[in-house]
Enzyme design. Structure first.
Site, PDB file in Angstrom:
ATOM      1  CG  ASP A 483      -5.075   7.014   9.416  1.00 19.18           C
ATOM      2  OD1 ASP A 483      -5.289   6.462  10.498  1.00 19.18           O
ATOM      3  OD2 ASP A 483      -4.019   6.883   8.770  1.00 19.18           O
TER       4      ASP A 483
HETATM    5  C1  BGC Z   1      -4.729  10.956   4.838  1.00 24.50           C
HETATM    6  C2  BGC Z   1      -4.809   9.475   5.143  1.00 24.50           C
HETATM    7  C3  BGC Z   1      -3.621   9.068   5.943  1.00 24.50           C
HETATM    8  C4  BGC Z   1      -3.467   9.966   7.151  1.00 24.50           C
HETATM    9  C5  BGC Z   1      -2.272   9.609   8.003  1.00 24.50           C
HETATM   10  C6  BGC Z   1      -4.532  11.735   6.090  1.00 24.50           C
HETATM   11  O1  BGC Z   1      -4.385  13.111   5.790  1.00 24.50           O
HETATM   12  O2  BGC Z   1      -5.898  11.368   4.151  1.00 24.50           O
HETATM   13  O3  BGC Z   1      -4.905   8.736   3.946  1.00 24.50           O
HETATM   14  O4  BGC Z   1      -3.782   7.749   6.365  1.00 24.50           O
HETATM   15  O5  BGC Z   1      -3.385  11.308   6.759  1.00 24.50           O
HETATM   16  O6  BGC Z   1      -1.122  10.180   7.665  1.00 24.50           O
HETATM   17  C1  NOJ Z   2      -3.206   5.801   4.354  1.00 26.16           C
HETATM   18  C2  NOJ Z   2      -2.598   5.324   5.612  1.00 26.16           C
HETATM   19  O1  NOJ Z   2      -1.235   5.022   5.393  1.00 26.16           O
HETATM   20  C3  NOJ Z   2      -3.306   4.114   6.142  1.00 26.16           C
HETATM   21  O2  NOJ Z   2      -2.768   3.741   7.377  1.00 26.16           O
HETATM   22  C4  NOJ Z   2      -4.777   4.369   6.243  1.00 26.16           C
HETATM   23  O3  NOJ Z   2      -5.383   3.175   6.652  1.00 26.16           O
HETATM   24  C5  NOJ Z   2      -5.368   4.832   4.936  1.00 26.16           C
HETATM   25  N1  NOJ Z   2      -4.642   5.966   4.461  1.00 26.16           N
HETATM   26  C6  NOJ Z   2      -6.833   5.204   5.033  1.00 26.16           C
HETATM   27  O4  NOJ Z   2      -7.025   6.379   5.741  1.00 26.16           O
END
Ligand code: BGC
Ligand code: NOJ
Length: 810
Positions: A483
């Site tokens: 993400d």
């Molecule tokens: C986080 C990710 C997460 C994303 C979506 C980001 O701030 O680092 O791990 O998947 O937010 O909520």
């Molecule tokens: C947490 C999120 O819930 C997931 O959807 C994502 O793939 C990982 N972080 C990596 O960014």
């Protein structure tokens, strides 16, 4: 250093001190009513949706930490203490907290009074039951006051924390000598209320938090409790709560049991009232009755234990490695079930007010629980597919209460659709039930738009095919699994969310990770389409799989570095290659592309594994990338916003380490697979709890990497895809038990110390008893019910329910 120990026989983690580095929590609830509970009794409850149906309040970022919960106070001649230590912080003579499967119990004592508390959500009711037992262990008779207290939330947890100008005028309760009913907003549009019931008639009560606490006090010193009285306050504005007081005298050795029920009730709109402004309590009272006796509570607790026994009996291994077995048979499966229920909504790191159920998250979570509750998996797949759009793209999330796509976050995450293929494949392989493919499933939940689920899978794949970039690789869109790799975001405005900022997709930025996904799940789909006779579709997708595989071999591999490239940015520059100054190598494509078998004939997978171990390995696993970004890169987005070594910028992401573990199994490297598995599996790192900090019985999202000042410190425990993928790596990779369309494949990849392994596995209603002999010099054979067979796939024979399989490994 450890703060407790595992009790495997009871399937519990026993916490020996309230002073854990962080609140160590558990989840109660298996269906619609859920509670979070910490080892100091903190946490909160909600019905179905942590945002829209919050029953008790929790204060985030609070100091001191974790002082919202269900609190039991004892005022013993001026010494005031809590069974769970907080909020009074009075030193206890003894303390123990046991987190078990969907229940938590406490046992503490002070000055000759022994207190036990068991908390659980019964299988069949929307409530949390708390059983309290107080025993006088002293030689003299004891008189003390006992208080049970909870604070109500006004249901919508976001509004509750924002809209004070309205909310501080609304509070309403009804009270009798056993129960406080919280009926705020019930007079108008809400058809539900909550209650807090005590099995014994109280000697006093409070429902107004201002009065109960007193002007300047916190929950550590409520005025009612310190004075040993109740104000019998009836709240009509500000902060509704429920407190029951009991004046208790116990003879030496005498025990008193009290049962409390925090319940939630919905009424039909035309049956809301019993009399004018008097709520209809019929359902509430029936629920209270079921838990009003010790016998009722004990029976419900037994049902809960039986439920878990039956579930966990479906997959049991005995490897000779206690830690491995504990992860496999108890905690990893349990965490998979909790993540199934919560997705990423409610933890001590997710407020429950933000995210609902994630599309990609829920699809992946399914891989970890489909063998336990396949019917629920089926329902979940349809719910998820119903937020997809007709062009194959999809909303990224939905709220569990209404199951509608969440417009706040929108769509455009180009990996999302492919996870649906992976999830559906897992369901069909587990159950053999291809009829799921025929279920009419809407787009964007629009009535009349339904098409068979099969069509959803097809358009998911077409979405990737229709969205390729300059190198013939899949376009990344807003982001893929990572993400934080926001290649089309270009955010320069402070505070802007990387996740929702305008997507400036110029159709250039490509993802090698999505290529790996497409090859893996596309090939799975080809197998499925052929299996059900859709030969034309199979041919079409096979051709596309080949094309993307070729594009990846040509443009997705860094032949100088010897590993897969991560992506191409919006300028078509390589991301995650030896040409980059920082972020030279990323873990995701190494695992996934190797799993997909991309360039296997050229040995690309082997090289990718070597490179990962060379550059990414630290004491806790393989880091997400190396070296982490030291400055912000507008063309890369959130990944470069984090300090080096944390989160996506170079921490060990427990989610994608298992991909590499599985890749090691694909490439027949059992020692490396096990080495990596062990580095972050909770049971193996329990004795480093002081460094790791989060709960030693579950995975956390990440463990800070070498570049971080907090190297080794974990965060975001519980709700993480790490649970599912670690279980898949353990069961399908290392143990090698892989459901296939035609049967159960058994192909272990065991480290040399696991010489004799037995496994019990329920598969499509049949029982498999598997014994593996893994000794050097063995001749590889597989014998099923006495007959040697050439294939590793055991097919089911009509009428035969038990399969005795003996595997000898070469
Ligand atoms: C986080 C990710 C997460 C994303 C979506 C980001 O701030 O680092 O791990 O998947 O937010 O909520
Ligand atoms: C947490 C999120 O819930 C997931 O959807 C994502 O793939 C990982 N972080 C990596 O960014």
């Amino acid at each position: 250093m450890k703060f407790g120990h595992f009790d495997d026989r009871n399937r519990e983690y026993v916490i020996e001190t309230p002073h854990t580095p962080l609140p160590w929590i558990n989840y109660l609830g298996t269906d619609d009513f859920h509670s979070l509970i910490s080892n100091t009794c903190g946490g909160y409850s909600f019905y179905k949706d942590a945002k829209l149906r919050r029953i008790t309040r929790y204060r985030y970022n609070n100091v001191p930490r974790d002082v919202s919960g269900r609190f039991y106070y004892i005022n013993d001649k001026g010494t005031i203490w809590n069974i769970g230590y907080l909020p009074t912080k009075t030193d206890l003579d003894s303390y123990e907290c046991r987190h078990g499967l969907s229940y938590t119990s406490f046992h503490s004592s002070k000055n000759g009074l022994d207190a036990k508390l068991t908390c659980f959500v019964p299988l069949k009711d929307n409530c949390e039951v708390n059983l309290v037992s107080l025993t006088n262990t002293s030689a003299k008779s004891k008189t003390f006051t006992f208080y049970a207290a909870v604070e109500f939330c006004l249901y919508n947890a976001v509004d509750d924390a924002n809209n004070y100008q309205r909310n501080l005028n609304l509070a309403e309760v009804e009270i009798d000598d056993h129960t406080v009913y919280h009926k705020t907003e019930y007079r108008e549009r809400r058809n539900h209320y909550a209650f807090f019931y005590g099995s014994v008639a109280h000697d006093g009560f409070d429902t107004d938090r201002n009065v109960f606490l007193g002007l300047e006090n916190g929950w550590d010193a409520p005025e009612a409790v310190t004075k040993g009285i109740s104000f019998n306050s009836v709240v009509h504005d500000y902060y509704p709560m429920a407190c029951h007081r009991y004046d208790i005298t116990l003879k030496p050795g005498e025990t008193k049991n009290l049962i409390f029920v925090l319940g939630y009730v919905e009424n039909n709109p035309d049956e809301k009232w019993e009399a004018k402004n008097v709520i209809n309590k019929t359902k509430a009272q029936a629920m209270q009755k079921r838990y009003s006796t010790l016998a009722g509570v004990t029976a419900a607790l037994k049902d809960l234990k039986d439920y878990w026994d039956a579930l966990l009996d479906k997959f049991v291994v005995k490897t000779g490695d206690e830690k491995f077995d504990r992860m496999a048979n108890i905690w990893n499966q349990y965490q998979c079930m909790v993540t199934y229920m919560m997705s990423r909504s409610a933890s001590y790191y997710e407020t429950g007010t933000g995210r609902g159920m994630g599309f990609r998250d829920s699809c992946q979570d399914l891989l970890g629980f489909v063998h336990l509750i396949p019917d629920k998996a089926k329902e979940r797949i349809i719910d998820i597919a119903s937020i997809q759009f007709e062009d194959g793209s999809t909303y990224h999330q939905y709220q569990p209460l209404d199951k509608k796509g969440n417009a706040d976050i929108g769509s455009g995450f180009n990996d999302d659709p492919l996870w649906l293929v992976g999830a559906t494949m897992a369901y069909i392989r587990e159950t053999g039930d291809t009829s799921i493919l025929d279920i009419p499933t809407p787009f964007n939940n629009v009535k009349g738009s339904e098409k068979p689920l099969y069509d959803h899978l097809m358009i998911s794949l077409m979405h990737t095919i229709n969205n390729k970039g300059p190198h013939g690789l899949p376009l990344i869109g807003r982001a893929d699994w990572n993400d934080c790799l926001n290649l089309n975001c270009f955010s320069t405005k402070d505070g802007e969310s990387f996740q929702t900022v305008e997507n400036n997709d110029t159709h250039v930025a490509e993802s090698v990770f999505i290529a790996g996904m497409f090859v893996l799940y596309g090939s799975d789909f080809v197998e499925l389409a052929n299996y059900i006779g859709k030969k034309e579709d199979a041919k079409l997708i096979e051709k596309e799989v080949k094309a993307i595989e070729e594009a990846t071999v040509k443009s997705g591999f860094d032949y100088d570095g010897g590993y897969f490239i991560r992506a191409y940015d919006a300028y078509s520059h390589e991301v995650g290659s030896s040409k980059c100054e920082e972020g030279k190598i990323f873990i995701e494509p190494q695992g996934f592309c190797t799993l997909a078998g991309i360039g296997k004939d050229k040995g690309l997978g082997k090289k990718a594994i070597d490179a990962s171990f060379k550059y990414l390995l630290d004491d806790w696993g393989c880091e997400l990338l190396y070296p982490p970004y030291s400055t912000y890169h507008v063309e890369l987005g959130e990944i470069s916003s984090y300090p080096q070594g944390v989160k996506e910028n170079g921490a060990v992401f427990n989610h994608n380490n298992p991909w590499l573990t599985m890749a090691c199994c694909v490439e027949k490297e059992p020692e490396r697979a096990f080495q990596l598995y062990r580095l972050n599996a909770p049971a193996y790192i329990e004795d480093k709890s002081d460094i790791h900090k989060t709960e030693p019985y579950v995975y956390s999202q990440m463990i800070a990497g070498r570049f971080s000042k907090s190297y080794g410190q974990a965060k975001n425990s519980w709700l993480t895809g790490s649970a599912t993928w670690s279980f898949v790596a353990l069961s399908e990779g290392i143990m090698g038990i892989r459901p296939q369309l035609t049967g159960l494949e058994i192909d272990p990849c065991l480290p040399k110390e696991m010489t004799d392994v037995t496994m019990e596995r329920t598969f499509r209603g049949c029982h498999f008893h598997i014994h593996v002999s893994n000794k050097p010099g063995n001749k590889a054979t597989i014998i099923v019910n006495g007959k040697e067979q050439a294939s590793k796939i055991v097919t089911l024979v009509k009428g035969i329910k038990d399969y005795d399989v003996s595997v000898t490994m070469a």
